[in-house]
Design a protein around this motif. Structure first.
Motif, PDB file in Angstrom:
ATOM      1  N   UNK A 139      23.462  -5.258 -12.442  1.00  0.00           N
ATOM      2  CA  UNK A 139      22.113  -4.703 -12.352  1.00  0.00           C
ATOM      3  C   UNK A 139      21.996  -4.097 -10.963  1.00  0.00           C
ATOM      4  N   UNK A 140      21.798  -2.781 -10.923  1.00  0.00           N
ATOM      5  CA  UNK A 140      21.843  -2.060  -9.652  1.00  0.00           C
ATOM      6  C   UNK A 140      20.486  -1.470  -9.322  1.00  0.00           C
ATOM      7  N   UNK A 145      15.199   1.151 -10.144  1.00  0.00           N
ATOM      8  CA  UNK A 145      16.364   0.784 -10.950  1.00  0.00           C
ATOM      9  C   UNK A 145      17.349   1.960 -10.999  1.00  0.00           C
ATOM     10  N   UNK A 146      18.606   1.640 -10.797  1.00  0.00           N
ATOM     11  CA  UNK A 146      19.662   2.629 -11.043  1.00  0.00           C
ATOM     12  C   UNK A 146      20.267   2.409 -12.426  1.00  0.00           C
ATOM     13  N   UNK A 147      20.463   1.152 -12.799  1.00  0.00           N
ATOM     14  CA  UNK A 147      20.981   0.908 -14.135  1.00  0.00           C
ATOM     15  C   UNK A 147      21.393  -0.531 -14.357  1.00  0.00           C
ATOM     16  N   UNK A 148      21.622  -0.862 -15.612  1.00  0.00           N
ATOM     17  CA  UNK A 148      22.166  -2.160 -16.033  1.00  0.00           C
ATOM     18  C   UNK A 148      23.432  -1.858 -16.819  1.00  0.00           C
ATOM     19  N   UNK A 163      15.570  -1.414 -22.310  1.00  0.00           N
ATOM     20  CA  UNK A 163      14.763  -1.008 -21.167  1.00  0.00           C
ATOM     21  C   UNK A 163      13.726  -2.068 -20.798  1.00  0.00           C
ATOM     22  N   UNK A 164      13.240  -2.808 -21.772  1.00  0.00           N
ATOM     23  CA  UNK A 164      12.323  -3.914 -21.459  1.00  0.00           C
ATOM     24  C   UNK A 164      13.014  -4.974 -20.605  1.00  0.00           C
ATOM     25  N   UNK A 165      14.260  -5.284 -20.932  1.00  0.00           N
ATOM     26  CA  UNK A 165      15.003  -6.270 -20.153  1.00  0.00           C
ATOM     27  C   UNK A 165      15.237  -5.756 -18.734  1.00  0.00           C
ATOM     28  N   UNK A 166      15.566  -4.483 -18.607  1.00  0.00           N
ATOM     29  CA  UNK A 166      15.771  -3.905 -17.277  1.00  0.00           C
ATOM     30  C   UNK A 166      14.508  -4.015 -16.424  1.00  0.00           C
ATOM     31  N   UNK A 167      13.367  -3.764 -17.031  1.00  0.00           N
ATOM     32  CA  UNK A 167      12.108  -3.876 -16.290  1.00  0.00           C
ATOM     33  C   UNK A 167      11.820  -5.317 -15.882  1.00  0.00           C
ATOM     34  N   UNK A 184      23.854  -4.283  -5.756  1.00  0.00           N
ATOM     35  CA  UNK A 184      24.354  -4.603  -7.087  1.00  0.00           C
ATOM     36  C   UNK A 184      24.308  -6.110  -7.287  1.00  0.00           C
ATOM     37  N   UNK A 185      23.697  -6.530  -8.387  1.00  0.00           N
ATOM     38  CA  UNK A 185      23.595  -7.952  -8.718  1.00  0.00           C
ATOM     39  C   UNK A 185      24.436  -8.202  -9.966  1.00  0.00           C
ATOM     40  N   UNK A 186      25.330  -9.176  -9.889  1.00  0.00           N
ATOM     41  CA  UNK A 186      26.165  -9.465 -11.047  1.00  0.00           C
ATOM     42  C   UNK A 186      25.513 -10.547 -11.911  1.00  0.00           C
TER      43      UNK A 186
END
Length: 314
Positions: free
Chosen positions: A99-100, A128-131, A198-202, A262-264
């Motif tokens: 998660x970046x 957010x850059x991306x998951x 996208x809900x999870x990313x938020x 970046x989070x792993x």
């Protein structure tokens, strides 16, 4: 007499009407044989197309998953966590995700054409850059995403996942992230639709509020103050675990500028991932705009400048 079967079609319709005998004939030149074989291939594909349409989405996903890897994909920059010469996969064998989050004040420094950068007026924090599931990419082009899929969360996405490029509308950015990464996450329950992904990313963005974490420790954007990487690591460690990476970019004055974090995560979104083979965030083939901040270097945490984002400090 040996008979071969061919398809007759009704005008513009691709549905087969009937099978008629095709008589055998004398051998023809090699070029003619190739043309006949290509025609036969086309007719066979059209005959099975109606069957593909009736298949369940899950089976269609498996059938249409691409198995080849292009040279361009092999040379994607290492932001997706791939290692040197590591082949891309297109299945559900992945175990870890990245998660970046990116800092808009540093993002513009990562562009070759800095003037292409834009920071919307409502943006004042990390975005957010991306998951990204590790070691997989572009798993299925058969699962499209439409603007209407994201209407429920669009307002939040515009705040926490905007495009920072003038040439890339927000939905185009989201669409690219879904097709390249979301389609690979979709094999896991909870990610199995564009909206859910996208809900999870938020939710993750709210969980990892980097601006608040750093500000509470006295680390705030500044044009003059320098920070040590160790200071940031000490603040972030309790929240994002030890398997994280703080990335910098060099600006035109050769200064280290805070760029992204970046989070792993595991596939069930637990912080950190100890699965064998997925533990590293190290570099992969090809150039990358960002790099791990040198541990002994001092870095800038530039403020956001909405008017001239490529000149955060004027």
């Amino acid at each position: 007499m040996f008979l071969m079967l061919c398809l007759e079609e009704d005008g513009l319709s691709s549905a087969p009407r009937r099978l008629t005998p095709f008589p055998s004939r004398e051998p023809e030149p090699e070029s003619a044989g190739c043309e006949y074989f290509q025609l036969l291939q086309t007719q066979m594909f059209r005959s099975v197309l109606p069957l593909l349409v009736t298949l369940s989405p899950a089976l269609l996903f498996l059938l249409l998953t691409r198995g080849s890897v292009t040279q361009q994909e092999l040379w994607e920059d290492y932001k997706y966590g791939r290692h040197i010469a590591e082949p891309l996969q297109r299945d559900c064998s992945w175990r870890c995700m990245l998660f970046t989050l990116q800092w808009p004040g540093g993002f513009c420094q990562s562009l070759y054409k800095e003037t292409q950068c834009t920071i919307p007026e409502n943006i004042s924090s990390w975005t957010i850059h991306g998951l990204w599931p590790l070691h997989v990419q572009s798993c299925c082009t058969c699962w499209p995403i439409f603007h209407s899929d994201l209407q429920e969360v669009e307002e939040e996405l515009l705040e926490f996942w905007p495009s920072l490029l003038k040439t890339k509308p927000c939905f185009r950015f989201w669409k690219e992230e879904w097709l390249k990464h979301g389609s690979c996450a979709a094999c896991v329950e909870g990610f199995n639709s564009p909206l859910k992904y996208f809900q999870i990313c938020l939710k993750l963005r709210h969980q990892f509020d980097l601006y608040k974490m750093l500000a509470e420790a006295g680390i705030t954007p500044s044009c003059d103050r320098l920070y040590k990487v160790a200071e940031l690591q000490q603040v972030l460690l309790p929240h994002v675990g030890d398997k994280h990476e703080i990335q910098c970019i060099k600006d035109q004055q050769d200064r280290q500028v805070l760029f992204q974090v970046k989070v792993q995560l595991t596939r069930n979104l637990t912080v950190g991932c100890g699965h064998h083979g997925d533990g590293g965030l190290g570099p992969g083939p090809g150039p990358s705009p960002g790099h791990p901040c040198p541990p002994d270097a001092l870095l800038y945490y530039f403020p956001i400048n909405h008017q001239e984002p490529w000149r955060p400090c004027g």
